[in-house]
Scaffold this active site. Structure first.
Site, PDB file in Angstrom:
ATOM      1  N   THR A 289       3.582  96.505  51.543  1.00 14.99           N
ATOM      2  CA  THR A 289       2.550  96.078  50.593  1.00 14.99           C
ATOM      3  C   THR A 289       1.651  95.163  51.374  1.00 14.99           C
ATOM      4  O   THR A 289       2.133  94.463  52.261  1.00 14.99           O
ATOM      5  CB  THR A 289       3.201  95.234  49.469  1.00 14.99           C
ATOM      6  OG1 THR A 289       4.130  96.042  48.770  1.00 14.99           O
ATOM      7  CG2 THR A 289       2.187  94.669  48.503  1.00 14.99           C
TER       8      THR A 289
ATOM      9  N   GLY B 205       6.084  99.219  41.142  1.00 19.13           N
ATOM     10  CA  GLY B 205       6.808  98.151  41.823  1.00 19.13           C
ATOM     11  C   GLY B 205       6.369  96.806  41.281  1.00 19.13           C
ATOM     12  O   GLY B 205       5.809  96.707  40.182  1.00 19.13           O
ATOM     13  N   ASP B 206       6.600  95.781  42.070  1.00 19.39           N
ATOM     14  CA  ASP B 206       6.244  94.431  41.632  1.00 19.39           C
ATOM     15  C   ASP B 206       4.756  94.110  41.842  1.00 19.39           C
ATOM     16  O   ASP B 206       4.209  93.227  41.175  1.00 19.39           O
ATOM     17  CB  ASP B 206       7.090  93.383  42.372  1.00 19.39           C
ATOM     18  CG  ASP B 206       7.013  93.508  43.899  1.00 19.39           C
ATOM     19  OD1 ASP B 206       6.615  94.581  44.400  1.00 19.39           O
ATOM     20  OD2 ASP B 206       7.372  92.537  44.582  1.00 19.39           O
TER      21      ASP B 206
ATOM     22  N   THR C 116       6.784  90.721  48.873  1.00 15.87           N
ATOM     23  CA  THR C 116       6.828  92.098  49.366  1.00 15.87           C
ATOM     24  C   THR C 116       8.276  92.565  49.454  1.00 15.87           C
ATOM     25  O   THR C 116       9.201  91.790  49.275  1.00 15.87           O
ATOM     26  CB  THR C 116       6.191  92.211  50.766  1.00 15.87           C
ATOM     27  OG1 THR C 116       6.968  91.444  51.678  1.00 15.87           O
ATOM     28  CG2 THR C 116       4.751  91.735  50.788  1.00 15.87           C
TER      29      THR C 116
HETATM   30  N1  ASP Z   1       7.132  95.499  46.915  1.00 12.96           N
HETATM   31  C1  ASP Z   1       6.659  96.860  47.091  1.00 12.96           C
HETATM   32  C2  ASP Z   1       7.097  97.674  45.914  1.00 12.96           C
HETATM   33  O1  ASP Z   1       8.167  97.430  45.387  1.00 12.96           O
HETATM   34  C3  ASP Z   1       7.112  97.536  48.323  1.00 12.96           C
HETATM   35  C4  ASP Z   1       7.081  96.725  49.589  1.00 12.96           C
HETATM   36  O2  ASP Z   1       6.421  95.696  49.666  1.00 12.96           O
HETATM   37  O3  ASP Z   1       7.771  97.107  50.554  1.00 12.96           O
HETATM   38  O4  ASP Z   1       6.392  98.615  45.576  1.00 12.96           O
END
Ligand code: ASP
Length: 312
Positions: A164, A194-195, A215
């Protein structure tokens, strides 16, 4: 003035710093930092070039927050537009809502005149095709999927490409902003959010106390409301590092579900930065720029181990 971004943000950090130097607002710096990353086809976890869902379609999530007003905008599972962060900002500025998803998000991006784009690059298409073939589900390559997908979601190996871009900025007036953009986990279930688009999980900004961006394993930060937790802990008097470690301990208390690494980036209201990699298998870097630095600097995140497991 300060900019914090993660390693994925490298392509935009000069633009973000230039924007603050020119006297622009923290919100503008965040958007200026994220857009080059979204447009870079070599980055396989954000915007164009991002790895697609199980069905081979790139779905992007993004959010932005203004710490002065705590106004915010987000889009989830947006298909076919280059700059999800611009769509998120326009949700904040042009609608009475804070989040749009799927078809509605794409419709709104079109209505706002944002740039439509084929987000699936040839390389990402080939990577998806090989992922699908290994599972003997050739139909998925053509997006003709009547097969149940649930079993493909498990196990969720941490080696699956995620990533991200997050940006935190404080402008010359002391206003804070946070933003995030991602294509999410590679080969995620279609529609999975996602978050990053969830305010309080992936990002949060509040001029009164600080800003935070997370992330990695969004499935965990959503359950803990990590970004908001860090900011609230600072509101309660914790130093930025203490707030991040406390939020890491909270993540460590999770039981069950998909557990993996999380990286927490934060700045307090005075512009003090901290980045903490929780349960990361290797060292992780982030980028820092402050008004007294000519060039942005790459630094290592602090590391924490937080107990995890579903043994309870
Ligand atoms: N946090 C991101 C998600 O869950 C993925 C990432 O940052 O690796 O979509």
């Amino acid at each position: 003035m300060i900019i914090v971004t993660n390693d994925e943000g490298a392509a935009g950090v000069e633009a973000a710093a230039a924007s603050l130097r020119e006297g622009k607002a923290a919100l503008d710096a965040v958007q200026a930092g994220i857009e080059p990353v979204e447009a870079d086809p070599a980055i396989r976890s954000v915007g164009r070039g991002g790895l697609p869902t199980m069905l081979g379609i790139v779905e992007c999530d993004a959010a932005i927050m203004d710490g002065a007003t705590r106004m915010t905008g987000a889009v989830g599972a947006l298909r076919g537009y280059l700059h999800a962060i611009a769509a998120a900002r326009l949700v904040m500025e042009r609608l009475p809502h804070v989040m749009l998803a799927g078809e509605g998000a794409a419709r709104f991006a079109g209505e706002m005149g944002l740039e439509a784009a084929e987000m699936l690059t040839g390389e990402a298409r080939a990577a998806h095709a090989s992922w699908v073939r290994k599972r003997g589900l050739d139909d998925l390559v053509n997006g003709v999927a009547h097969a149940p997908l649930t079993s493909l979601a498990w196990p969720m190996p941490t080696s699956r490409t995620g990533g991200t871009v997050i940006y935190l900025a404080m402008d010359r007036h002391g206003h804070l902003s946070a933003g995030a953009s991602t294509s999410g986990w590679a080969y995620k279930y279609p529609g999975r959010l996602g978050d990053s688009p969830l305010i309080g999980a992936g990002i949060y900004a509040d001029d009164r106390c600080g800003a935070c961006g997370c992330t990695h394993t969004g499935e965990m930060t959503i359950r803990c409301g990590t970004a908001r937790s860090v900011v609230l802990l600072m509101k309660g008097g914790a130093r930025v590092a203490e707030a991040c470690h406390e939020a890491a301990a909270d993540l460590g208390d999770l039981r069950g579900g998909f557990l993996g690494p999380v990286v927490i980036h934060a700045i307090d209201r005075h512009g003090e930065p901290y980045a903490l990699a929780v349960n990361a298998p290797a060292s992780i870097d982030f980028w820092l720029w402050t008004h007294d630095l000519e060039q942005p600097q790459r630094q290592s995140c602090a590391q924490a181990r937080a107990t995890q497991g579903d043994e309870s």
